[in-house]
Write an enzyme that holds these catalytic residues in place. Structure first.
Site, PDB file in Angstrom:
ATOM      1  N   LEU A 105       0.870  -1.170   0.000  1.00  0.00           N
ATOM      2  CA  LEU A 105       0.000   0.000   0.000  1.00  0.00           C
ATOM      3  C   LEU A 105       0.909   1.221   0.000  1.00  0.00           C
ATOM      4  O   LEU A 105       1.944   1.229   0.677  1.00  0.00           O
ATOM      5  CB  LEU A 105      -0.909   0.026   1.245  1.00  0.00           C
ATOM      6  CG  LEU A 105      -2.037  -1.000   1.300  1.00  0.00           C
ATOM      7  CD1 LEU A 105      -2.777  -0.873   2.630  1.00  0.00           C
ATOM      8  CD2 LEU A 105      -3.020  -0.828   0.146  1.00  0.00           C
ATOM      9  N   ASP A 106       0.509   2.260  -0.737  1.00  0.00           N
ATOM     10  CA  ASP A 106       1.311   3.488  -0.782  1.00  0.00           C
ATOM     11  C   ASP A 106       1.534   4.046   0.618  1.00  0.00           C
ATOM     12  O   ASP A 106       0.748   3.791   1.542  1.00  0.00           O
ATOM     13  CB  ASP A 106       0.609   4.557  -1.635  1.00  0.00           C
ATOM     14  CG  ASP A 106       0.474   4.140  -3.090  1.00  0.00           C
ATOM     15  OD1 ASP A 106       1.249   3.291  -3.535  1.00  0.00           O
ATOM     16  OD2 ASP A 106      -0.424   4.678  -3.760  1.00  0.00           O
ATOM     17  N   TYR A 107       2.572   4.845   0.742  1.00  0.00           N
ATOM     18  CA  TYR A 107       2.954   5.475   2.013  1.00  0.00           C
ATOM     19  C   TYR A 107       1.759   6.154   2.688  1.00  0.00           C
ATOM     20  O   TYR A 107       1.539   6.003   3.891  1.00  0.00           O
ATOM     21  CB  TYR A 107       4.062   6.493   1.735  1.00  0.00           C
ATOM     22  CG  TYR A 107       4.581   7.226   2.952  1.00  0.00           C
ATOM     23  CD1 TYR A 107       5.338   6.579   3.927  1.00  0.00           C
ATOM     24  CD2 TYR A 107       4.339   8.595   3.108  1.00  0.00           C
ATOM     25  CE1 TYR A 107       5.831   7.254   5.031  1.00  0.00           C
ATOM     26  CE2 TYR A 107       4.832   9.275   4.215  1.00  0.00           C
ATOM     27  CZ  TYR A 107       5.574   8.606   5.165  1.00  0.00           C
ATOM     28  OH  TYR A 107       6.058   9.288   6.262  1.00  0.00           O
TER      29      TYR A 107
END
Length: 246
Positions: A105-107
């Site tokens: 998952l993105d930051y």
């Protein structure tokens, strides 16, 4: 895993070293030893009582484990970070096994992230031919029309990727703040998939959360919480991925 004979690539994958496909290539490339003998035949079988060395590193004999983390925003979906930011395994420090995230998952994206030491299980869920639904809720700038959202189902070419959503649902709008809440279902996961897709149609994402992965939900968890998957849940996820073939 027991000491019964299994295909060598399966044992390697289940140990969490790499996926079964990559394990097969390592065997063919002569990078795997069993009881101090190089093995290059893919049909070779072994057991956990055998001494298996992969690319010079002895295989650690771990039982497979499966966890679900409610990943908070501002956390890296990785096992290390050069900038010393929080990583997902910081929330599972009591887990003795060498677990790794299944996908990422993105930051700045929160929600369900699965972690395991079972490379075979991870490869099954991430393989392109298995379309496991993942449901996200996005807060976006602007209030899109139905015709604009319909573009998401057809697919949008962004750089070298075609980005699409399987389904969408406009959950709510706030005209005073000019924002919308949209539920989006994906069955693939390209880099920054939803953010790039929504930006392309003119509704950039402000917040994004993955709320469902297959049949798994965030019920009972708060950001930063993690729990082990039950054997039934693992079996269900395997079944979902195996039944859905592209």
């Amino acid at each position: 895993m027991t000491n019964s004979l299994e295909r060598l690539q399966k044992i390697i994958a289940q140990s969490g070293v790499t996926s079964r496909r990559k394990a097969e290539q390592m065997i063919v490339d002569g990078k795997v030893k069993v009881n101090n003998k190089v093995v290059t035949e893919l049909g070779t079988k072994a057991s956990l009582s055998d001494e298996i060395v992969v690319d010079g590193i002895p295989l650690q004999k771990e039982a497979p484990v499966y966890y679900m983390l409610y990943k908070p925003r501002g956390v890296i979906s990785s096992l290390k970070d050069e900038k010393n930011r929080k990583i997902v395994t910081d929330f599972l420090k009591d887990v003795p096994e060498r677990i790794f995230p299944i996908g990422r998952l993105d930051y700045n994206t929160s929600g369900i992230l699965l972690l395991t030491n079972d490379g075979d299980f991870a490869n099954l869920l991430m393989h392109p031919k298995h379309e496991v639904d993942k449901v996200y809720v996005a807060k976006v700038s602007g209030i899109p029309e139905k015709s604009e959202l319909n573009i998401l189902r057809k697919g949008i070419k962004v750089e070298n990727d075609v980005l699409r959503a399987v389904r969408y649902k406009l959950l709510s709008t706030d005209r005073s703040k000019n924002t919308s809440i949209i539920e989006l279902t994906l069955n693939e996961g390209k880099n920054r998939h939803i953010r790039r897709m929504m930006e392309q149609i003119g509704f950039p994402v402000q917040k994004l959360k993955r709320e469902k992965y297959g049949m798994l939900t965030l019920k009972g968890l708060k950001p930063g919480d993690a729990r082990a998957l039950t054997p039934h849940e693992v079996k269900q996820m395997r079944h979902i991925a195996s039944e859905i073939v592209k």
